[in-house]
Structures are given as C-alpha cells and as structure tokens.
Design a protein around this motif. Sequence first.
Motif, PDB file in Angstrom:
ATOM      1  N   LEU A  51       0.825  -1.215   0.000  1.00 23.79           N
ATOM      2  CA  LEU A  51       0.000   0.000   0.000  1.00 23.79           C
ATOM      3  C   LEU A  51       0.856   1.261   0.000  1.00 23.79           C
ATOM      4  O   LEU A  51       0.513   2.258  -0.638  1.00 23.79           O
ATOM      5  N   SER A  52       1.979   1.190   0.722  1.00 25.72           N
ATOM      6  CA  SER A  52       2.864   2.355   0.779  1.00 25.72           C
ATOM      7  C   SER A  52       4.279   1.882   1.070  1.00 25.72           C
ATOM      8  O   SER A  52       4.496   0.791   1.596  1.00 25.72           O
ATOM      9  N   ALA A  53       5.247   2.726   0.712  1.00 33.45           N
ATOM     10  CA  ALA A  53       6.656   2.427   0.954  1.00 33.45           C
ATOM     11  C   ALA A  53       7.352   3.709   1.368  1.00 33.45           C
ATOM     12  O   ALA A  53       7.296   4.714   0.643  1.00 33.45           O
ATOM     13  N   ALA A  54       8.002   3.665   2.523  1.00 32.73           N
ATOM     14  CA  ALA A  54       8.701   4.842   3.046  1.00 32.73           C
ATOM     15  C   ALA A  54      10.097   4.453   3.488  1.00 32.73           C
ATOM     16  O   ALA A  54      10.332   3.313   3.910  1.00 32.73           O
ATOM     17  N   PRO A  55      11.053   5.397   3.422  1.00 36.62           N
ATOM     18  CA  PRO A  55      12.417   5.080   3.837  1.00 36.62           C
ATOM     19  C   PRO A  55      12.483   4.738   5.332  1.00 36.62           C
ATOM     20  O   PRO A  55      11.744   5.273   6.150  1.00 36.62           O
ATOM     21  N   HIS A  56      13.396   3.825   5.644  1.00 37.16           N
ATOM     22  CA  HIS A  56      13.642   3.467   7.047  1.00 37.16           C
ATOM     23  C   HIS A  56      14.473   4.579   7.688  1.00 37.16           C
ATOM     24  O   HIS A  56      15.482   5.006   7.112  1.00 37.16           O
ATOM     25  N   LEU A  65       7.275  -0.850   4.665  1.00 30.42           N
ATOM     26  CA  LEU A  65       6.129  -1.067   3.783  1.00 30.42           C
ATOM     27  C   LEU A  65       4.874  -1.261   4.610  1.00 30.42           C
ATOM     28  O   LEU A  65       4.914  -1.776   5.739  1.00 30.42           O
ATOM     29  N   SER A  66       3.773  -0.872   4.007  1.00 28.77           N
ATOM     30  CA  SER A  66       2.463  -1.222   4.539  1.00 28.77           C
ATOM     31  C   SER A  66       1.867  -2.227   3.560  1.00 28.77           C
ATOM     32  O   SER A  66       1.650  -1.911   2.385  1.00 28.77           O
ATOM     33  N   VAL A  67       1.635  -3.462   4.038  1.00 26.87           N
ATOM     34  CA  VAL A  67       1.238  -4.560   3.154  1.00 26.87           C
ATOM     35  C   VAL A  67      -0.114  -5.105   3.581  1.00 26.87           C
ATOM     36  O   VAL A  67      -0.346  -5.393   4.763  1.00 26.87           O
ATOM     37  N   ASP A  68      -0.997  -5.252   2.575  1.00 25.16           N
ATOM     38  CA  ASP A  68      -2.307  -5.851   2.823  1.00 25.16           C
ATOM     39  C   ASP A  68      -2.328  -7.232   2.156  1.00 25.16           C
ATOM     40  O   ASP A  68      -2.176  -7.343   0.940  1.00 25.16           O
ATOM     41  N   ALA A  69      -2.486  -8.292   2.978  1.00 28.95           N
ATOM     42  CA  ALA A  69      -2.575  -9.654   2.449  1.00 28.95           C
ATOM     43  C   ALA A  69      -3.956 -10.238   2.711  1.00 28.95           C
ATOM     44  O   ALA A  69      -4.111 -11.431   2.929  1.00 28.95           O
ATOM     45  N   ALA A  80      14.427  -5.150  -0.235  1.00 32.16           N
ATOM     46  CA  ALA A  80      14.464  -5.420  -1.670  1.00 32.16           C
ATOM     47  C   ALA A  80      14.479  -4.117  -2.463  1.00 32.16           C
ATOM     48  O   ALA A  80      13.691  -3.205  -2.186  1.00 32.16           O
ATOM     49  N   PRO A  81      15.336  -4.012  -3.474  1.00 32.11           N
ATOM     50  CA  PRO A  81      15.416  -2.762  -4.232  1.00 32.11           C
ATOM     51  C   PRO A  81      14.181  -2.477  -5.078  1.00 32.11           C
ATOM     52  O   PRO A  81      13.919  -1.331  -5.427  1.00 32.11           O
ATOM     53  N   ASN A  82      13.418  -3.534  -5.420  1.00 29.64           N
ATOM     54  CA  ASN A  82      12.253  -3.323  -6.285  1.00 29.64           C
ATOM     55  C   ASN A  82      10.956  -3.151  -5.516  1.00 29.64           C
ATOM     56  O   ASN A  82       9.877  -3.056  -6.107  1.00 29.64           O
ATOM     57  N   ALA A  83      11.026  -3.106  -4.180  1.00 27.23           N
ATOM     58  CA  ALA A  83       9.804  -2.904  -3.377  1.00 27.23           C
ATOM     59  C   ALA A  83       9.288  -1.481  -3.569  1.00 27.23           C
ATOM     60  O   ALA A  83      10.043  -0.511  -3.448  1.00 27.23           O
ATOM     61  N   ARG A  84       7.996  -1.350  -3.863  1.00 28.36           N
ATOM     62  CA  ARG A  84       7.421  -0.009  -4.113  1.00 28.36           C
ATOM     63  C   ARG A  84       5.916  -0.072  -3.886  1.00 28.36           C
ATOM     64  O   ARG A  84       5.305  -1.146  -3.914  1.00 28.36           O
ATOM     65  N   ALA A  85       5.351   1.078  -3.686  1.00 28.16           N
ATOM     66  CA  ALA A  85       3.908   1.178  -3.454  1.00 28.16           C
ATOM     67  C   ALA A  85       3.137   0.755  -4.705  1.00 28.16           C
ATOM     68  O   ALA A  85       3.523   1.087  -5.829  1.00 28.16           O
ATOM     69  N   GLY A  86       2.056   0.009  -4.504  1.00 29.37           N
ATOM     70  CA  GLY A  86       1.195  -0.397  -5.599  1.00 29.37           C
ATOM     71  C   GLY A  86       1.498  -1.765  -6.167  1.00 29.37           C
ATOM     72  O   GLY A  86       0.663  -2.338  -6.880  1.00 29.37           O
ATOM     73  N   MET A  87       2.675  -2.310  -5.894  1.00 28.16           N
ATOM     74  CA  MET A  87       3.031  -3.603  -6.482  1.00 28.16           C
ATOM     75  C   MET A  87       2.376  -4.750  -5.702  1.00 28.16           C
ATOM     76  O   MET A  87       1.997  -4.622  -4.539  1.00 28.16           O
ATOM     77  N   LEU A  88       2.227  -5.884  -6.377  1.00 30.85           N
ATOM     78  CA  LEU A  88       1.736  -7.106  -5.762  1.00 30.85           C
ATOM     79  C   LEU A  88       2.883  -8.102  -5.634  1.00 30.85           C
ATOM     80  O   LEU A  88       3.694  -8.249  -6.560  1.00 30.85           O
ATOM     81  N   GLY A  89       2.948  -8.778  -4.504  1.00 26.31           N
ATOM     82  CA  GLY A  89       4.006  -9.751  -4.269  1.00 26.31           C
ATOM     83  C   GLY A  89       3.522 -10.860  -3.366  1.00 26.31           C
ATOM     84  O   GLY A  89       2.317 -11.037  -3.155  1.00 26.31           O
ATOM     85  N   VAL A  90       4.488 -11.607  -2.813  1.00 26.32           N
ATOM     86  CA  VAL A  90       4.166 -12.740  -1.938  1.00 26.32           C
ATOM     87  C   VAL A  90       4.553 -12.359  -0.516  1.00 26.32           C
ATOM     88  O   VAL A  90       5.715 -12.040  -0.245  1.00 26.32           O
ATOM     89  N   ASP A 139      -0.975  -7.477 -12.013  1.00 24.75           N
ATOM     90  CA  ASP A 139      -1.935  -6.610 -11.319  1.00 24.75           C
ATOM     91  C   ASP A 139      -3.251  -7.312 -11.001  1.00 24.75           C
ATOM     92  O   ASP A 139      -4.003  -6.853 -10.123  1.00 24.75           O
ATOM     93  N   ASP A 140      -3.545  -8.412 -11.708  1.00 21.59           N
ATOM     94  CA  ASP A 140      -4.827  -9.089 -11.462  1.00 21.59           C
ATOM     95  C   ASP A 140      -4.719 -10.211 -10.431  1.00 21.59           C
ATOM     96  O   ASP A 140      -5.675 -10.947 -10.213  1.00 21.59           O
ATOM     97  N   ALA A 141      -3.564 -10.346  -9.798  1.00 21.35           N
ATOM     98  CA  ALA A 141      -3.408 -11.391  -8.766  1.00 21.35           C
ATOM     99  C   ALA A 141      -4.347 -11.090  -7.603  1.00 21.35           C
ATOM    100  O   ALA A 141      -4.385  -9.956  -7.105  1.00 21.35           O
ATOM    101  N   PRO A 142      -5.108 -12.080  -7.127  1.00 19.62           N
ATOM    102  CA  PRO A 142      -6.115 -11.841  -6.071  1.00 19.62           C
ATOM    103  C   PRO A 142      -5.456 -11.661  -4.701  1.00 19.62           C
ATOM    104  O   PRO A 142      -4.869 -12.594  -4.156  1.00 19.62           O
TER     105      PRO A 142
END
Length: 794
Positions: A51-56, A65-69, A80-90, A139-142
Amino acid sequence: MKFSLSWLKYYLQSDADANQIAAALNNIGLEVEGVENPADKLSDFRVGKVLSAAPHPQADKLQILSVDAGDGPKQVVCGAPNARAGMLGVFGPAGATVPSNGMMLKVAEIRGVESNGMMCSIAELELGDDHDGIIELPDDAPVGDRYADYAKLDDPIFDVSITPNRQDCMGVMGIARDLAAAGYGEFKPVIVPEISGDYPCPIEIEIADKDGCPAFYGRVIRGVKNGPSPKWLQDRLKAAGQRPISALVDITNYLMFACGRPAHIYDLSKLTGKITARRANEGEEVLALNEKTYKLNSSMTVIADDAGVHDIAGIMGGEHSGCSDETTDILLEIAYFTPENIAKTGQALTLTSDARTRFERGVDPAFLDDGMMLLTDLVLQICGGEASEIVRAGTPPVKPRQIDFDTGLTLILGGVNVTSAQQKEILQKLGFDIDAKWNVTIPSWRRDIDGAADLVEEVVRMVGLDKVPSTPLPRADGVARPTATPLQKLERKMRRSAASRGMNEAINWSFLPEKEANAFGGGAWTLANPISEDMKVMRTSILPGLLSAARRNMDRGALSVRLFEIGRRYFRAKDGSSDERLTLGMVMAGDKNARHWASGKAGKFDAYDAKAEAMALLSAAGVATDNLMIMGDAGAHFHPGQSGTLRMGPKNILASFGTLHPLTAKAFDLDGPVVAAEIYLDSIPAKKGVGAFMRAPYAPPALQAVKRDFAFLFPNDGQAYQLERAIRGCDKQHVKDARIFDAFTGNGVPEGQVSIAIEVTLQPQDKSFTDDELKSLSDKIIAAAAKNGGLLRT
C-alpha cells in the motif's frame, strides 16, 4: 526418477489423486520413495499488495512497507530494491516458515522498527535462483489468496525407484502406460507429428563403429533462436529435479524424461566436416559438459567430426560443441548405442549421467524416427527455424520377438486365476500384440521380456501381487535336520545376548567413505565404480558405521547411546581373494544414566565398561574368560593406555576394547569419551558336540573356600595380568581364582614399582586345609609370582 502428477496425467486420463497413484505404483512394482507437494511448504504465504513504501529512518537500504494480504495493513521492513507502493508480491506473515532456510517468521524489531513478516523472493520460496528482489505478481493477482493456489503449485511430485530391468519406465510416458494397464485410467500416447524437410541435410553422417552405434539419425535446423524455455517445460523439468538451462538444452532433457529417449543438439557452427560415430583413438581426450577432461581408449564409442571428438557417445556431450544464446543453426542427433558398450565405458571413466542410465539399460531401438520428429517439433515450436531432411546412418536392431504363451501358466507359476480375456486385455494395454493362437509379439521397448514366465509376471503384477496366495511348500516326512552352521548359531546367540544387555542393534552398509575408513587404517578393497563417494571403501572395522550412527543419535538429542552390530569385515587374502570375517562391534557414548533428571550423575563410559561388555559377550559365546590374556593397546584408533586386547594365547585375539582416541572421535564429530569394542567371532574356537553352548552342570563344592590376600611389588611397566595368570596356574587343583583388587604407588613403594594386591581363592577337596597345607600353597603362590617379576611385599 521424479515427475509431477500433472505431467503424468498428460499421458494418463485418470481421476485418481496422488495417494491413489502412489499406492498403485507400489502395487505394480514401481516403488514410490516419496511424494512431495510443493504447495505444502507455501501454505502460509499469501498474495499481498504494497500500500505504501517509506524510507527506514535508521537504514539507507531498508524501507518500511504497509502490506495488505487480505486481513488489513501490516507494517513490514523490507530491503528489496524493487519494493514499491502499488506492487503485488508474496507475503509471509508471522508464524510462516521460510522454505530456503527453515526460519520461522516472527514479529521483530529491525533497526528499531517493528516488522510483521516479510515480502519474499523466488529464492526464499525455493522456486528458483533469483534473489535480487522480491516476487512481482501481475496486477490481477487476487490479494489475500494463497500464493500456492494462485501460482498453481498444488502439483504433487513423485519420486519413483525404477529397477534396472524396467527401462521402459525411465520416461513418464512408460509409467503412464503401466498405470493404464493396471486399471487406473486410459493411456494417452504421445502424438508424433510428421515433419518433412525443406532442404537436403547439409552435413554428412556416417558410422565407423557399428558394434557400438548401430544407428545414427540427424537433421539440421537453421534460423533457431535460443533462450529461456517456456514455463510449462521448465516446471516439468524442475519436477524431475533438473535445472532449466536454455530452450535447446531443456528440449533434449524433456524428451529424455518424458519418453525415456536421450538426444543431443550440436551448434552447427562449431562442427567441422562430417560427423562420425567411431571408436576413440588410444589416449584421445575430450572436455565434457561437466567441465572435466576424460582420457579415452579404443574400446569407447565417440561422436567426432574432422577436427576431433565431440561426445562420449551415449553418456555426455562435449563442452566446445554445445549450444549457447548465440546459436542459430543446429544439428539434432538421435542414435542407438549398444547397452553393454555404454556400461563398460561409463564404468571405465567413472562417469554417470541420465543418458547413460537409460542407454545402458536399453532404450527403445524403434523410437529413432518418432524421437527425431518429437525433437524437431519441440525445437520448431519453441525456437523456430527451418528443418532439413533426415539423414539416417545404419539400422536400429529391431527384431520381432514372439512367445508362444499358454494362459494356464498364470495359475501354475503365479498362483492367480485370471481369465484369458483379462490376460489379453492387460498384455495389449502394455503394448503386446496377440494373435488368435496366443502368439505374443513383444514390443520393442520391453528388452526385459524373454519368455513365458515374464508374461506371467506382467499379468500378475497388474492384477496385484497382493492377490498371490501364501502357499506353504510341501514338507517332507520325518524330522528335519538342522541347517544352521555353528557360526550362524553363534551369530544368533550373540545378537540375543547383546540385546539382553541393553544395547540396540544397528544395521549399516559394508561400504564407507574414504575419510571414515582412513580413521581406522584404510581399507583393503576400494570400489572403482561406487554408488556414491560415501560408499567407496569396504570396511575393515565395524566401528566406523556405529560411530556415525552414534553421532546421528547424539545430534538428535540422545543422552546415552549403546549400539552394536554383527557383520563382516573385508580383507584381502594372500591369493588376492576376499577374506570376510564375522565380527561383533559395539559403541557406547554419552551418559551411563540416560534419565534426564539424573544425567551426568553416573558419569561417562570408560574403558572398563567396554571391557566388561566384551567379557560378558565372550562368556555368552562359551569362552572361558577366566583364562583369557589381556595384552597391549588395541590399535592407533584407541586411546593409549586405555585399551587392550583379550586373547586366547599370545596370537589368537578374540576381542579389542577401550576408549577411542580423541582424534578418532573428532573425525566422527563425537564429543566426550567414546568407548568401543570389537569381538572377532571367527576367532572363537568352535566347540564340538551337541552341547556346544550348554552350561556345565552346577556342582557346588562340599567345603568352604578359603580366601587369602597377597601384596606384591611389581614393575610399573609390567603386565599385571601375567602375575594373576601365573598364580592361577601354580596349583590348578586348589587355586580356583586369582583377582587383582588394588594397585598402589606412593609411600613405602619403591620408585618404578607398584604394589599389586591379589585375592586368591583356595578350594579344599575332600577335607579342610591344615595350616601346613595353607603354608605350602602360599609358598607356591609366592614362588609363581616371583618367577613373573612379583616380589612379596613385607
């Protein structure tokens, strides 16, 4: 051999689940060593949205990160260098276990910031080698769904042990055929396309070694584009335990695991002149794909061009003609190599490969054209290009074989009553052709079928080996004679005796790693072609295997280990033959008292414990232990001064015992004192007569024994057992026992000597001893001691 359930069902139309398939494979003789579902270890991981990514605030390379699972936002610290707001991951929540390292995730502070789990990379989930960043999903991952379900990882993987005679099941398609014949679905054979060439093959192919390579087919494909293979192909290879490399390499591996047919692809630009299957020149060398150089001899078949050798035929390709990302033109190779030649070459070079495993068992000689078409089709679909016509050198050894079969043999030989119609259906599903007179034609892929009994076996295993009734053999009239040899009887008795003394029996391999064998002086026999490097040297001692078993038990929390094993040690006789010696070995380590609340109170095992066990077991074997000699150290692997041998005479060693040398214990990663013993059962003299192991009848003496204590000054470097032995033998009629009970050095004892106290038991016969008789016996004892260096202490 490994394969996934989905891959199996590509060739088998079946509704059976993984458990049913595993049970069926075991029933038809294809032993399942394990079934693993990749989804099980990922059951706690979910699709999560950042949901969001801010510097430590305390670390430049970390983000908060703020992550909604699926269950609301959670704060996660991520590097991780590619962590960013809006992305979907595991997302792995607290309580999940990371597959790559077994770490259980917990709520923890990272540089002063609370983290409630982690975003995962491919490497951390053991789904690949990429660990440069976290997984990025479409982007369509549930959000909130189990990642294993979304990625379709719920696909059980079977690990099946294929016996050497079942070369037809070295491919998934062959296993599917067997299951269909057993009634677990409908077999869907691979559809072979017909691909004609667009131009003549521009490279010449010939065979100069028809014994080693009866047939060699090839065709060129121009304009291919190498790169990563498609996901479906990579997934199937990963299920087989293979690492995807590139499309062209993966295609050949896929054909091998799917159809049991090894193949090879050359980079055409790296070939010079014609391709020849020939014998290697003596001393010729080749750099193989495993980056090792092999020196060849004239008995080995190779694939070569005008410039030199490229392949060790049927075993491994060469490094310098392999395909790369720059490859555009290729030569496909499908060949038949003689199994016996492949086996001898592999053994001589100590080189194993998946191709060798299949060729030396015997691949289907009639599958060359079909294999070439399947290989061509895969290359054209995945890499593109234009195919040439096929060049066929030689003729595969396809000879029709028939068996005149009587269906009544199934009942006679197999004990199972199966109707002729059912037998015919089973055999036809397995690929056999049957005419009206029951002449059975053997399929080309069944090299193991030789006679009618083999057909009976095929029918019985498909009906179910559990259907074979247990029928006892007829018993002849009269009393059966015993068949066990004296040594076998001794072995059984020793096994029971050791177990009754609280020891647990271990069963180890007769082969050892070189490192463990060297800790006990090496081995007389070293295998040239071992199953593995850990099974290379034939053991000359029972103890290494027991020490390894002791270490495994101690590593798993065992406080006390008492193990024994009865087996053979292997030496080389003077004539060069194998000299096998039956031996009982025992190892004791840890605390004598294994109760957790009393651990350490009883102390550790010592050399006397090993001696006591050895003496007790020798006594159980019928040895008169009172007459044994105790001599010297037992060998370099035992602790000096804390070991010895038990002998029946100076040369006949019955047992060795003691505390292991610290370096020996360290070689097996064992801490603390470790004691051991070996009893050489082949050295125990065989007793004659029916009562070999019967105790002598108990006959208590009529008169009370007399005990006398003597103290002798004895040299410090002497062997006290000789003193004890001499006293016991000075008057065998009256001296019944002599036992050392004390050894003293210090005040009153000259330097270099020790005071040995011995209790002597004197037994009167028909009347009690008089004082004169006791004095006479005492004089005999003192004189016997003096002859052996013992001076009566006054």
